[in-house]
Design a protein around this motif. Sequence first.
Motif: not given
Length: 362
Positions: A33-34, A103-118, A224-229
């Motif tokens: 996934n990473i 600013l600390i942002v966390t996510t998991d390695a098995d996720c996908r994020v949108d280009r506008l996430w940050l 756009e901030n929704v993360v997909e797992t």
Amino acid sequence: MLGWDQVVLKTPPSSRCDETITVLIPVRNEEENIVKLLSDIQKQTDKSFEVIVIDDHSDDNTCQQVVAVIANGFENLRITRLTETFGKKSALTLGVEEAKGSLIVTTDADCRVDRLWLSGFRECFSDSSVLLAFGAVRIGAGGTLWTSMQAIELASLIGSGAGTLGLGFPTMCNGANLAYRKEAFLAVGGYSGNESIPSGDDEFLMRKIHSRFPGSIRFVASAENVVETNPVSFTSFIHQRIRWAGKWRLNSDVYTKLLALFVGFFHLSYLLALIMLMLRYNFILLLTVVTSKSFLEFVLLRKVMRFLNSPWSWSAFIILQFIYPFYVVSIGVLANLKSPIWKGRKIRRTGWQINPVLRQNH
């Protein structure tokens, strides 16, 4: 429903903050996934960030793959490793210590994020009163009934977490889509006091910050901030939910304990009521109770699923109406009896149970 509408319809700030973001990704055996996640992050429209991958004693090719991504030109990416400690909280703590960003942002390695996430998090933190913000998580489309059931079940948790925040008492969030100010993390002592509890890195921290700084929590109501797992197998799902449920009894927050008790007793009472009505052949009242509950749940879940841009499945929803009460009660019981397994590690009720061979190898 009222709480959900409060947070989703809230007008986002129009300005942006200029602080540097550090994205923390704790990993353990995530070679499948990473690279996909790092590719998503590399495509962010926001460019003022760094990424730290913290390896939790992986025994696959996760670290080699991260090193290869760095070598291919991801300059603001680096990797660090746990040595003497174990678990996600230790990994995140190390990441915060090494973070250059405020600013600390966390996510998991098995996720996908949108280009506008940050960018979504950056807009949220333009309000200086915000110390912690969390976004939504959805299950990726799998085309199966089991995937659809997972998607609706997770949507119910997302709706509950955002909804209780809208009512003024945050109870749930997800570390796969979480952000906080580094100074707030340090001010509340990070995970001190619950570092031995395997899960809850997200919720324990949120409640500590809320207790110390009331009114400082926000939900990022941006599509756009929704993360997909990824959807998981039935066995992995049960172990995950037992692990999640196991932290409720360890909470010191009154609202959270009351919510857990309410949910458990509600579903238990609902099951007992259905049995009594069937035994008394009162099918009209039985139908009224089932229909009323299903309608109210449909109204909220349909709103959440639309926000998540997740496909609606009537078959999954109808099946869950029958099995969900049994599921909630069973998970609540198993969380107090069974030790779940996470990535080869058995979890005791009091914390991690690390295999001695693992200790020798690392």
